[in-house]
Each structure stands twice: as structure tokens, then as C-alpha cells.
Design a protein around this motif. Sequence first.
Motif, PDB file in Angstrom:
ATOM      1  N   LYS A 202      55.480  29.159  21.023  1.00 18.04           N
ATOM      2  CA  LYS A 202      55.907  28.578  22.299  1.00 18.04           C
ATOM      3  C   LYS A 202      57.414  28.710  22.518  1.00 18.04           C
ATOM      4  CE  LYS A 202      52.181  25.205  22.823  1.00 18.04           C
ATOM      5  NZ  LYS A 202      51.833  23.767  22.999  1.00 18.04           N
ATOM      6  N   ILE A 203      58.143  28.921  21.440  1.00 23.86           N
ATOM      7  CA  ILE A 203      59.590  29.158  21.524  1.00 23.86           C
ATOM      8  C   ILE A 203      59.860  30.561  21.006  1.00 23.86           C
ATOM      9  CG2 ILE A 203      61.877  28.437  20.777  1.00 23.86           C
ATOM     10  CD1 ILE A 203      60.474  26.477  22.692  1.00 23.86           C
ATOM     11  N   GLY A 204      60.504  31.363  21.838  1.00 28.29           N
ATOM     12  CA  GLY A 204      60.787  32.741  21.463  1.00 28.29           C
ATOM     13  C   GLY A 204      62.058  32.876  20.646  1.00 28.29           C
ATOM     14  N   TRP A 205      62.409  34.117  20.340  1.00 28.03           N
ATOM     15  CA  TRP A 205      63.585  34.407  19.517  1.00 28.03           C
ATOM     16  C   TRP A 205      64.275  35.661  20.035  1.00 28.03           C
ATOM     17  CZ3 TRP A 205      65.735  32.027  15.147  1.00 28.03           C
ATOM     18  CH2 TRP A 205      66.705  32.755  14.461  1.00 28.03           C
ATOM     19  N   LEU A 206      65.576  35.564  20.290  1.00 29.40           N
ATOM     20  CA  LEU A 206      66.383  36.719  20.651  1.00 29.40           C
ATOM     21  C   LEU A 206      67.477  36.906  19.610  1.00 29.40           C
ATOM     22  CD1 LEU A 206      67.010  36.567  24.526  1.00 29.40           C
ATOM     23  CD2 LEU A 206      65.772  38.331  23.257  1.00 29.40           C
ATOM     24  N   PRO A 207      67.750  38.146  19.193  1.00 29.34           N
ATOM     25  CA  PRO A 207      68.823  38.379  18.219  1.00 29.34           C
ATOM     26  C   PRO A 207      70.184  38.064  18.815  1.00 29.34           C
ATOM     27  CG  PRO A 207      68.018  40.453  19.117  1.00 29.34           C
ATOM     28  CD  PRO A 207      67.096  39.388  19.622  1.00 29.34           C
ATOM     29  N   TRP A 208      71.190  37.990  17.935  1.00 29.62           N
ATOM     30  CA  TRP A 208      72.546  37.634  18.373  1.00 29.62           C
ATOM     31  C   TRP A 208      73.048  38.570  19.460  1.00 29.62           C
ATOM     32  CZ3 TRP A 208      76.539  34.535  18.870  1.00 29.62           C
ATOM     33  CH2 TRP A 208      77.788  35.092  19.200  1.00 29.62           C
ATOM     34  N   LYS A 209      73.593  37.980  20.483  1.00 28.66           N
ATOM     35  CA  LYS A 209      74.328  38.702  21.516  1.00 28.66           C
ATOM     36  C   LYS A 209      75.381  37.759  22.063  1.00 28.66           C
ATOM     37  CE  LYS A 209      75.553  41.885  24.378  1.00 28.66           C
ATOM     38  NZ  LYS A 209      76.314  43.049  23.859  1.00 28.66           N
ATOM     39  N   ARG A 210      76.591  38.250  22.178  1.00 31.17           N
ATOM     40  CA  ARG A 210      77.678  37.428  22.710  1.00 31.17           C
ATOM     41  C   ARG A 210      77.324  36.923  24.107  1.00 31.17           C
ATOM     42  NH1 ARG A 210      83.245  39.244  24.647  1.00 31.17           N
ATOM     43  NH2 ARG A 210      82.510  41.340  24.252  1.00 31.17           N
ATOM     44  N   PRO A 211      77.696  35.668  24.434  1.00 32.16           N
ATOM     45  CA  PRO A 211      77.390  35.140  25.768  1.00 32.16           C
ATOM     46  C   PRO A 211      77.931  36.042  26.875  1.00 32.16           C
ATOM     47  CG  PRO A 211      78.173  33.395  24.329  1.00 32.16           C
ATOM     48  CD  PRO A 211      78.356  34.677  23.576  1.00 32.16           C
ATOM     49  N   ASP A 221      64.414  39.288  30.754  1.00 30.24           N
ATOM     50  CA  ASP A 221      63.395  40.291  30.447  1.00 30.24           C
ATOM     51  C   ASP A 221      62.441  39.809  29.349  1.00 30.24           C
ATOM     52  OD1 ASP A 221      64.597  41.844  32.352  1.00 30.24           O
ATOM     53  OD2 ASP A 221      65.605  43.183  30.929  1.00 30.24           O
ATOM     54  N   TYR A 222      62.974  39.081  28.375  1.00 32.10           N
ATOM     55  CA  TYR A 222      62.130  38.564  27.297  1.00 32.10           C
ATOM     56  C   TYR A 222      61.112  37.568  27.846  1.00 32.10           C
ATOM     57  CZ  TYR A 222      60.750  36.335  22.912  1.00 32.10           C
ATOM     58  OH  TYR A 222      60.018  35.832  21.860  1.00 32.10           O
ATOM     59  N   VAL A 223      61.561  36.690  28.722  1.00 37.22           N
ATOM     60  CA  VAL A 223      60.669  35.670  29.279  1.00 37.22           C
ATOM     61  C   VAL A 223      59.602  36.318  30.160  1.00 37.22           C
ATOM     62  CG1 VAL A 223      60.557  33.643  30.789  1.00 37.22           C
ATOM     63  CG2 VAL A 223      62.395  33.851  29.099  1.00 37.22           C
ATOM     64  N   ARG A 224      59.989  37.355  30.898  1.00 37.56           N
ATOM     65  CA  ARG A 224      59.003  38.084  31.707  1.00 37.56           C
ATOM     66  C   ARG A 224      57.921  38.702  30.833  1.00 37.56           C
ATOM     67  NH1 ARG A 224      62.723  41.549  36.012  1.00 37.56           N
ATOM     68  NH2 ARG A 224      63.129  39.828  37.500  1.00 37.56           N
ATOM     69  N   VAL A 229      56.138  31.487  26.662  1.00 37.66           N
ATOM     70  CA  VAL A 229      57.202  30.737  25.994  1.00 37.66           C
ATOM     71  C   VAL A 229      57.727  29.632  26.894  1.00 37.66           C
ATOM     72  CG1 VAL A 229      57.874  32.675  24.503  1.00 37.66           C
ATOM     73  CG2 VAL A 229      59.047  32.320  26.691  1.00 37.66           C
ATOM     74  N   GLU A 230      58.143  28.538  26.247  1.00 36.32           N
ATOM     75  CA  GLU A 230      58.702  27.376  26.946  1.00 36.32           C
ATOM     76  C   GLU A 230      60.188  27.210  26.640  1.00 36.32           C
ATOM     77  OE1 GLU A 230      56.302  24.187  25.552  1.00 36.32           O
ATOM     78  OE2 GLU A 230      54.459  24.983  26.474  1.00 36.32           O
ATOM     79  N   GLY A 231      60.718  28.174  25.912  1.00 35.32           N
ATOM     80  CA  GLY A 231      62.123  28.179  25.546  1.00 35.32           C
ATOM     81  C   GLY A 231      62.375  29.355  24.633  1.00 35.32           C
ATOM     82  N   VAL A 232      63.651  29.655  24.421  1.00 38.05           N
ATOM     83  CA  VAL A 232      64.016  30.784  23.568  1.00 38.05           C
ATOM     84  C   VAL A 232      65.161  30.388  22.653  1.00 38.05           C
ATOM     85  CG1 VAL A 232      64.845  33.168  23.496  1.00 38.05           C
ATOM     86  CG2 VAL A 232      63.288  32.449  25.327  1.00 38.05           C
ATOM     87  N   MET A 233      64.997  30.681  21.372  1.00 39.07           N
ATOM     88  CA  MET A 233      66.071  30.491  20.416  1.00 39.07           C
ATOM     89  C   MET A 233      67.008  31.694  20.513  1.00 39.07           C
ATOM     90  SD  MET A 233      66.954  28.256  18.038  1.00 39.07           S
ATOM     91  CE  MET A 233      65.458  27.543  17.353  1.00 39.07           C
ATOM     92  N   LEU A 234      68.304  31.423  20.708  1.00 47.31           N
ATOM     93  CA  LEU A 234      69.310  32.472  20.769  1.00 47.31           C
ATOM     94  C   LEU A 234      70.017  32.519  19.422  1.00 47.31           C
ATOM     95  CD1 LEU A 234      70.794  31.582  24.294  1.00 47.31           C
ATOM     96  CD2 LEU A 234      68.921  33.162  23.757  1.00 47.31           C
ATOM     97  N   ALA A 235      69.751  33.538  18.649  1.00 49.40           N
ATOM     98  CA  ALA A 235      70.273  33.608  17.285  1.00 49.40           C
ATOM     99  C   ALA A 235      71.777  33.417  17.279  1.00 49.40           C
ATOM    100  CB  ALA A 235      69.901  34.951  16.650  1.00 49.40           C
ATOM    101  N   GLY A 236      72.236  32.528  16.436  1.00 48.75           N
ATOM    102  CA  GLY A 236      73.658  32.288  16.285  1.00 48.75           C
ATOM    103  C   GLY A 236      74.226  31.212  17.191  1.00 48.75           C
ATOM    104  N   HIS A 237      73.564  30.949  18.352  1.00 54.47           N
ATOM    105  CA  HIS A 237      74.236  29.975  19.219  1.00 54.47           C
ATOM    106  C   HIS A 237      73.344  29.122  20.107  1.00 54.47           C
ATOM    107  CE1 HIS A 237      74.287  32.702  22.853  1.00 54.47           C
ATOM    108  NE2 HIS A 237      74.310  33.622  21.919  1.00 54.47           N
TER     109      HIS A 237
END
Length: 731
Positions: A202-211, A221-224, A229-237
Motif C-alpha cells: 500500500k506504500i510504494g518506494w522511490l529511490p533517492w532523488k534530490r527534491p 508517474d509511479y502513482v499512475r 498505493v496510498e503513499g510513497v516512501m522517498l528514499a533518503g528523505h
Amino acid sequence: MQSSWLCRPTFTGQSGSDSMAQSTQDAMTVETLVAADAAIPFAVPTSRWDDAHAATLSPAELLLYRSNLLGSDLTVTNFGGGNTSAKLTQTDPLSGAAVEVLWVKGSGGDIGSMKLDGFATLYQEKLLGLEAHYAGPDDDDKMVGYLPHCTFNLNGRAASIDTPLHSLLPFAHVDHVHPDAIIALAASSGGEAATQEIWGGKIGWLPWKRPGYTLGVMLRDYVRANPQVEGVMLAGHGIICWADSAKACYEHTVQLIADAANYLNAKLASKPAFGGQKVAPNPDRAAIAADLMPRLRGFMTGARRKLGHWSDDAEALEFAGSVQFERLAALGTSCPDHFLRTKIAPLTLDPARLQDDAYLAGKIADYRAMYAAYYERCKRANSPAMRDSNPVVVLVPGVGRITFATDKTTARLAGEFYGNAINVMRGAEAIGEYIALDEQEAFDIEYWLLEEAKLQRMPAPKPMVGKIALVTGGAGGIGAATAARFLREGACVVLADRDATAAEDVRAGFAKQYGKDMVRAVACDVTDEAQVQAAFAYAAREFGGLDILVANAGIASSAPIEQTTLELWDRNFDVLAQGYFLTAKHAWGLLKRMKEQGGTSVVFIGSKNAVAAAAGASAYASAKAAANHLARCLALEGAPEGIRVNVVNPDAVIKGSKIWDGDWRKERAASNKIDAGEELEAHYRNRSMLKRDVLPEDIAEAAYWLGSEASAKSTGNMINVDAGNVQAFTR
């Protein structure tokens, strides 16, 4: 452990307290917890939503309410961290049509304390149209420049670089936060697997990317591609999540953090944090910090002096005393919010070598060299010039965490953010290996041109920022006025007064006016050497040292020589001569530490009676004369150490003076055979050459000048502030 514990607030020791008393109970909690070799648990937040209150709010006010609830809970986010948004329908002031407007936290704000004017408001349609200008990751900085063109209703609040995270998602309400429990997952080699285990997809994961805009596109694009998913973990932040209403979004955010905290607490229960404890908390750590901080401060170079903040909270003691301390400290922090406050890595010190000045100077010099090398390795063709290379965070096993910055608030916040970083490392190591920011990524964030532009927009600091003053008799009229004068120009001030209640009242008033970080109060009877010594240790521990001493504590007495008892004579000399001697003596070592940073200043508040004979006040006048001569002697001793010593001689400061509220007023009225009320004030006013009242603020102005760099070439001088008195002419 109770789930309502807030890691940092619960275990705060004496440092930074608004109270003059140390919390023994808190200190015992720290000792007991660390000694037990048990990992500090993550706080588990619960909903604080009030339906009755929420029902009275407009849509924009609901966004503010949600934001303030999230930001004021340290289990949810840290100061200045995170952002919230809502897409609201409003009337376009130009066309009169109903349009969708993105309300999103503006740049540089704090969701815990912000008001409605802290939100940027932008046309959602225009924000979506910006993608036509986007050609790829190299355009991130360019895309920020387009945001002002989307402003709705001439709102001057600048939009932050995280705006695309909110605008490119189709949801009505979006929260992006980075609490410790979430970052612990986001900064661990086991974080992605843990995310799957906790939330089951239910919670996704995206690799590190600077804001920036690219991260917003990646998220959209990930959510599409993953509509479940009901949220996404942003690696590192951090984590980003959403809902259809303000309440649902708030409670979703809180529940996700609670899920992460509960998961990590279960993992932490099975093994000691950071490999277990190697160095126990030192029971004398407060005294060690008071001795160490001025010495470190004296070795730090730069355009402005540093202010320090010491924390002996459980996080700092657990981490610095652990087996894995040196390995993890060298990695630095992970979350950009943490890193921007704490630098690439902390300075670590050997607790067995803290008395060795050569060792301390060498460690700071080595750190500056390390930082310069890091800058040279990572700089780009258009990078801003290298900034201050001194360490921000200093960690000492058994003692805790010391942070330095050019102002006290920044130093305190840096310490709090490193406390967050410690919590992150603890959780990350419980489920895998902690992953810090890549060095080049860290540099690119620290020296981001957008960040540099933000720094350049900041107003110039006030002239006394970075300076620390201690004022004895700080609760009295002249003392409080002097403290206010220094505070107004940016100095930090310690109010030392034998009347602890009065000192605390004055401090509380100044805290409201100038900020709680700027001022402290301490009980101090200047005739008691132990109390004097403790007061300066307190100043060193709270702010990092001392730059200016204003010796002002005083009494006054009036009696003919036949009626002057030995007790009265001794009392005047105890306070006005010995008291000045003791305060100067115990300030001296702290003041000497700042010789290489431009020197320091001592100001004695003397009296007209120190240079002009006074009938019926021999004890008072003689003691004041002794203090003035002490100042001249100290000017000789202080010059080689860069310590300037000067005197302000007031006369007849009646209005606002505590001394004149007591027997002294009656005694002087009787001596002059006049009424003790307005007639006395008129007598002293008319006695002066200028026929003017002398006020505490007038004395404060002279004391400020002598304490400031404006008088950098003055020592051994006396300034009379008496509206003109020919008897008191010094030459």
C-alpha cells in the motif's frame, strides 16, 4: 516504555531550559536508560484531531489546522520540515470564474507555527502546464523560476522546491513529512523490504532523488503505474501520502508514522542500539561542557563568533557512548533537512583529552582542512565560494552533543536535527545498514544555487549577533535596561541576580520580546564566590562562553560616619568592591579565550560618588572608588589578553532604579532635608548642569557602547552619565 513518549522532549536535560533549576528527574531518566543498554524507542503518535474545532473552520483554515497539528508534534516532523497542501476552489480575481488553487507551504516556513500567510497559492492549471517547459533532470533549477508565474491573487509568499510533489499529484490533500521513524526506513539498506513488510504494497518506494521537479514527475508517474498505493516512501528523505479530506489526510499521515514506529520498536527490543554501550554518561558532564565549550569556541575562526548549545539528552549519550559511534558518525546524515543544518559530518573528541588545548586546536584545524578538501573534491564550475569550515556538531562520549552556529537558535536547531539523525541511524541499523547521503549529492544540496540565493536574501545580522553578555544585578533598573540594549542588537544575555524570582520575571519578558533562545537567568549573589563561579559556568554551558561582562549588582547606603557601623561598611565593600572583584576574576578565563577573535570587554557600573566626595555616604562612596580603581588595574592586566575594562559612572538614576526604591531614597532625602518624593527628583535634576533626569536607559547606552566594537580602542576609561556634575569631572 509508554507509546506517548516523545524522544527528544522526554529526555531533555538542563541545557536550554527556560528555568534556572536543573531537572534532576530528567537527568536520572537519562542515566537509567543509557545504563540499561536498552535502545531508546521511537515515539508512536496518535491523532489529535478535534472534530468540534474543525467544524468551525474554512477549507483554508482546515489546511492550516492540519499543518499546525502535524508540525507541532515532534513525533511527526521536525522544525521547518515537511510540507502540506490542499487544492481548493476559489474565485479568480480577474475573471470571476471558479478556479482550482494549490495552497502549499511556502519556502522556509515551519508547518508547526505558520499562519495562513505562510502558504503559497498558485493556479493549479498553470502549474500543470509547466511541464511543457521541462526537458529532463537538468531543468530542475529552471523549473523553480517558473513557479512565481503561477501565483494566484498576487500572493507574495515564495513557493518551495517541493511544490511539484503536490501539484503533479491529482489528490485534494497531500502531506509530505520526514519524522525519524520514517527516515529510519528511508535511510536503511533494509528499508524497501521493511516498507513492503509493514504495509503490504500500500506504500510504494522511490529511490533517492534530490527534491525538485524531476522528483515530482517520478512520483506522479509511479502513482499512475501503481494506482493501489496510498503513499510513497522517498528514499533518503521522507514519505508522501494523500487523502480526500483534511482530517483523513492528517490521520493517514499519523497512522503511517505510528506503523513505522511500532515496527522499529519491535526490532529494537531484540538487540542493543549501536552495538551496545562502551562509554557511560559522565556524572560531571555539565561541568565538563562548561569548561570545554569556551575553549572550542576560542579555536573557531570566522567573520563572526560562534554561539554554542549543549545537549545531554538520551540520544546524544546513547550514540556517543556506543560501540558503533565512530563508524556511524563519520558517515554523516541522510535526510537533506538534517544535512543542511549539521554539515557533512560531526567532529568527534576523545573524552580523555579534553584538557589538552593543543589537541582541541588540532582537531578543529583538521576538521577545517577536511571540509576544505571536501569542497575542492565536489565543487562545480558555478559553485558558490566555500562557506564557514568550522564544525557545527561536536560529539563527546559521556558528555553529549555540542553544536555551534553564529546565532543561538541555529545552534539549538542544529543539535535537535542531529538528534533526529541519531534516531534515524538507530532505526536504520535495526533493520539493515544505515545509508548516508552520497558525498557529491550532499555537496550539491549544501551548495545548491537556489539555497545560496536564499541565503543571500537573508537580512544582514545585527551588530552583536554572536556575542554573549552577562549582566550582574540583571533584574534591576540599570541591569535590565542594559540587558535590553544588548538584546536589541542581537547579543545573547545572561541575567545574574540574587533575586531569582525577579530575574526569572525579567527573563520571561525578554524571551517574549526577543525570543527564548536569546536570554537566560541565573541566581547569583556576587558576594558568594561559589555562586559567581557557577553563574559563569552556566553562561558557558548555555551559550558557549563570554564576550562582555557588565558588573552592575549594587547596593546603596547613607549614614554619617558616627552612624556607619562596621557591618554597614563591610556590606558595601562586600557587594561593590569584592563583588566586582569576584565577577571579574571568574569572567577572566572565559574572556581570555576570545583574544584571537578580536578581544572582549568588561564594563563596571560605577558612580559619580566614586570620583566625587559625598557627605554622609562614606561607605558607599569608598567602595565605589575601590571598584573604579580595580577597573583601572584590570585594564592594565587585560590589555595583553585583548580584554578592555572601562567604567560608566551614573548619578541620581532615580526613575526605574531598585536602589532608589528602598532606604537610600529616604536617607538621601533626609541628608538634603527635602521630601523623598518629587522634590527629591527635582533636586537631583536641578543640581545637574544640564537640568535633565538620568534614566537607566542612559546608563545602558554607555554600557553598550563600551561593550561594542565601536569602542574597540578604549580601555581604562570612565564615562560619566550624570547630566553634568563638575565635581565628578575626571580631569
